[in-house]
Design a protein around this motif. Structure first.
Motif, PDB file in Angstrom:
ATOM      1  N   MET A   1       1.064  -1.221  -0.028  1.00 41.26           N
ATOM      2  CA  MET A   1      -0.148   0.039   0.030  1.00 41.26           C
ATOM      3  C   MET A   1       0.975   1.346   0.096  1.00 41.26           C
ATOM      4  O   MET A   1       0.644   2.251  -0.732  1.00 41.26           O
ATOM      5  CB  MET A   1      -0.974  -0.043   1.217  1.00 41.26           C
ATOM      6  CG  MET A   1      -2.198  -1.127   1.241  1.00 41.26           C
ATOM      7  SD  MET A   1      -3.314  -0.770  -0.200  1.00 41.26           S
ATOM      8  CE  MET A   1      -4.025   0.774   0.347  1.00 41.26           C
ATOM      9  N   VAL A   2       2.001   1.268   0.745  1.00 40.54           N
ATOM     10  CA  VAL A   2       2.931   2.327   0.700  1.00 40.54           C
ATOM     11  C   VAL A   2       3.618   2.461  -0.711  1.00 40.54           C
ATOM     12  O   VAL A   2       3.704   3.547  -1.207  1.00 40.54           O
ATOM     13  CB  VAL A   2       3.953   2.140   1.648  1.00 40.54           C
ATOM     14  CG1 VAL A   2       5.042   3.273   1.577  1.00 40.54           C
ATOM     15  CG2 VAL A   2       3.400   2.248   3.264  1.00 40.54           C
ATOM     16  N   TYR A   3       3.876   1.264  -1.060  1.00 39.29           N
ATOM     17  CA  TYR A   3       4.392   1.534  -2.625  1.00 39.29           C
ATOM     18  C   TYR A   3       3.303   2.012  -3.456  1.00 39.29           C
ATOM     19  O   TYR A   3       3.817   2.840  -4.481  1.00 39.29           O
ATOM     20  CB  TYR A   3       4.831   0.342  -3.011  1.00 39.29           C
ATOM     21  CG  TYR A   3       4.722  -0.086  -4.511  1.00 39.29           C
ATOM     22  CD1 TYR A   3       5.504   0.642  -5.551  1.00 39.29           C
ATOM     23  CD2 TYR A   3       3.664  -0.680  -5.285  1.00 39.29           C
ATOM     24  CE1 TYR A   3       5.479   0.396  -6.877  1.00 39.29           C
ATOM     25  CE2 TYR A   3       3.290  -0.772  -6.569  1.00 39.29           C
ATOM     26  CZ  TYR A   3       4.344  -0.228  -7.389  1.00 39.29           C
ATOM     27  OH  TYR A   3       4.339  -0.266  -8.733  1.00 39.29           O
ATOM     28  N   HIS A   4       2.136   1.766  -3.543  1.00 40.86           N
ATOM     29  CA  HIS A   4       1.220   2.411  -4.362  1.00 40.86           C
ATOM     30  C   HIS A   4       0.699   3.876  -3.808  1.00 40.86           C
ATOM     31  O   HIS A   4       0.399   4.729  -4.777  1.00 40.86           O
ATOM     32  CB  HIS A   4      -0.307   1.731  -4.413  1.00 40.86           C
ATOM     33  CG  HIS A   4      -0.186   0.396  -5.202  1.00 40.86           C
ATOM     34  ND1 HIS A   4      -0.296   0.649  -6.603  1.00 40.86           N
ATOM     35  CD2 HIS A   4      -0.185  -0.851  -4.873  1.00 40.86           C
ATOM     36  CE1 HIS A   4      -0.182  -0.393  -7.275  1.00 40.86           C
ATOM     37  NE2 HIS A   4      -0.385  -1.354  -6.453  1.00 40.86           N
ATOM     38  N   PHE A   5       1.108   4.126  -2.578  1.00 46.48           N
ATOM     39  CA  PHE A   5       0.945   5.508  -2.191  1.00 46.48           C
ATOM     40  C   PHE A   5       1.991   6.385  -3.307  1.00 46.48           C
ATOM     41  O   PHE A   5       1.663   7.548  -3.693  1.00 46.48           O
ATOM     42  CB  PHE A   5       1.266   5.846  -0.945  1.00 46.48           C
ATOM     43  CG  PHE A   5       1.472   7.397  -0.560  1.00 46.48           C
ATOM     44  CD1 PHE A   5       0.591   7.950  -0.283  1.00 46.48           C
ATOM     45  CD2 PHE A   5       2.827   7.794  -0.420  1.00 46.48           C
ATOM     46  CE1 PHE A   5       0.590   9.411  -0.078  1.00 46.48           C
ATOM     47  CE2 PHE A   5       3.085   9.114  -0.156  1.00 46.48           C
ATOM     48  CZ  PHE A   5       2.055   9.934   0.257  1.00 46.48           C
ATOM     49  N   TRP A   6       3.119   6.107  -3.343  1.00 46.50           N
ATOM     50  CA  TRP A   6       4.337   6.654  -4.064  1.00 46.50           C
ATOM     51  C   TRP A   6       3.903   6.390  -5.600  1.00 46.50           C
ATOM     52  O   TRP A   6       4.138   7.239  -6.074  1.00 46.50           O
ATOM     53  CB  TRP A   6       5.651   6.043  -3.698  1.00 46.50           C
ATOM     54  CG  TRP A   6       6.190   6.433  -2.121  1.00 46.50           C
ATOM     55  CD1 TRP A   6       6.748   5.590  -1.215  1.00 46.50           C
ATOM     56  CD2 TRP A   6       6.340   7.932  -1.905  1.00 46.50           C
ATOM     57  NE1 TRP A   6       6.790   6.715  -0.207  1.00 46.50           N
ATOM     58  CE2 TRP A   6       6.814   7.784  -0.407  1.00 46.50           C
ATOM     59  CE3 TRP A   6       5.928   8.998  -2.406  1.00 46.50           C
ATOM     60  CZ2 TRP A   6       7.095   9.158   0.111  1.00 46.50           C
ATOM     61  CZ3 TRP A   6       6.321  10.185  -1.764  1.00 46.50           C
ATOM     62  CH2 TRP A   6       6.747  10.166  -0.501  1.00 46.50           C
ATOM     63  N   MET A   7       3.509   5.225  -5.952  1.00 46.14           N
ATOM     64  CA  MET A   7       3.213   5.094  -7.314  1.00 46.14           C
ATOM     65  C   MET A   7       2.274   6.253  -7.733  1.00 46.14           C
ATOM     66  O   MET A   7       2.281   6.839  -8.787  1.00 46.14           O
ATOM     67  CB  MET A   7       2.896   3.694  -7.526  1.00 46.14           C
ATOM     68  CG  MET A   7       2.556   3.328  -9.077  1.00 46.14           C
ATOM     69  SD  MET A   7       4.132   3.012  -9.921  1.00 46.14           S
ATOM     70  CE  MET A   7       3.417   2.172 -11.335  1.00 46.14           C
ATOM     71  N   SER A   8       1.227   6.434  -7.011  1.00 46.70           N
ATOM     72  CA  SER A   8       0.005   7.263  -7.285  1.00 46.70           C
ATOM     73  C   SER A   8       0.665   8.736  -7.039  1.00 46.70           C
ATOM     74  O   SER A   8       0.295   9.587  -8.159  1.00 46.70           O
ATOM     75  CB  SER A   8      -1.041   7.090  -6.250  1.00 46.70           C
ATOM     76  OG  SER A   8      -1.768   5.772  -6.391  1.00 46.70           O
TER      77      SER A   8
END
Length: 345
Positions: free
Chosen positions: A226-233
């Motif tokens: 989820m943190v990865y997707h925070f940065w991805m987004s």
């Protein structure tokens, strides 16, 4: 409710590109495009070491520090994506099979199919900030939003508002596992990557559940993911979405303007930039995808020297994200964006 934009407004084609992309590329030193295997594998070492350190923190530090451990580990996993990103653009290694191998391995912990992402991402680069063609954060026309199903309106509002950080999850799930999104000649490669990811997931998740329980899936995979997707987004929306930068209809779009002046260089805390291999130094990457991540800073400095008036720079902050989340909702032909409230929704 009346839409406030018109689909074909002000569509006189540009007689000539204000900025010629080929000219911009020629202005960059050849050194910016040179691949250095030592630097490429050094980035791999940095990411692997950081991810190991993150998982050690998750395992060994007191439970009240888990949010910090998750945040660090997810940020480090974003570095895996950037390595795969270079591989997808063939800027990691000189040999294609090495790029494909590294890309698949780097994307596995993220459950991302490599070739589908690569093909869709190439489309983004060909049509950067071209409305209805770009597949990364292109805004809707107000009339299209008005005609959309209420469920789709809700999803769009969530992704364009304060829950922008969930946007890349929807993008990942909706686009990258559907063979209909790819040309027939590319479907075999896309299917191969999907199968690789699915087989990995079939082995990985039951093993993780058997050894750590369902809490282990949340603790060791879901929260860092989820943190990865925070940065991805966050990285991707900031790259091309601020109140001053407009998407353009095809008749008005020009490659030079879109790739140089339509891309945002955003400065983040240095430790994040290190773990994410300077993915935020995004302007030169859009000028040419052949520039490896470790050459982005020198390329950016050169672009500022030669084309500084066109280079857009920002600093990551809550104020920046608030402006995006509250203003950059729907396309507007005169001022780039209009908010849902301005459009009457």
């Amino acid at each position: 409710m009346t839409a406030t934009t018109e689909r074909f407004i002000a569509a006189d084609p540009l007689p000539q590109e204000v900025l010629q992309l080929k000219e911009i590329i020629r202005s960059l030193p050849k050194a910016c495009f040179e691949k250095n295997s030592a630097k490429a594998w050094q980035a791999v070492l940095v990411s692997v070491s950081a991810v190991i350190a993150g998982y050690c923190a998750i395992c060994l530090l007191p439970s009240f520090l888990l949010p910090f451990s998750w945040f660090f580990t997810g940020t480090a996993l974003t570095g895996f994506f950037v390595i795969g990103h270079d591989a997808g653009h063939r800027s990691f290694a000189k040999r294609r099979w090495v790029n494909d191998l590294v890309g698949h391995i780097a994307f596995l912990p993220l459950i991302y199919p490599f070739h589908p992402w690569r093909l869709l991402h190439d489309h983004h680069h060909l049509h950067t900030n071209k409305i209805e063609e770009d597949n990364a954060w292109d805004p809707w026309y107000a009339e299209d939003f008005e005609r959309a199903h209420p469920a789709m309106q809700t999803i769009y509002k969530i992704a364009r508002g304060y829950f922008w950080w969930l946007g890349s999850i929807g993008h990942w799930a909706a686009l990258h596992f559907d063979l209909r999104n790819f040309k027939r000649r590319d479907r075999a490669k896309a299917l191969f990557s999907m199968v690789v990811v699915i087989v990995f997931a079939i082995i990985f998740f039951p093993t993780l559940i058997a050894t750590t329980g369902f809490w282990g899936v949340i603790k060791f995979w879901l929260m860092p993911w989820m943190v990865y997707h925070f940065w991805m987004s966050t990285f991707t929306i900031v790259h091309h979405t601020i109140p001053e930068i407009s998407f353009q209809p095809a008749a008005q779009w020009s490659a030079g303007d879109a790739q140089l002046a339509g891309t945002v260089h955003c400065t983040y805390p240095r430790w994040i930039e290190i773990l994410c291999h300077d993915i935020n130094v995004h302007v030169p990457h859009h000028v040419s995808t052949g520039i490896p991540s470790y050459n982005l800073r020198s390329a950016h400095a050169n672009l500022k020297e030669n084309w500084g008036e066109h280079v857009v720079e920002r600093k990551f902050s809550w104020a920046l994200m608030k402006s995006i989340a509250t203003e950059c909702h729907l396309y507007h032909p005169e001022k780039a964006y209009q908010s849902f409230r301005e459009a009457g929704f």
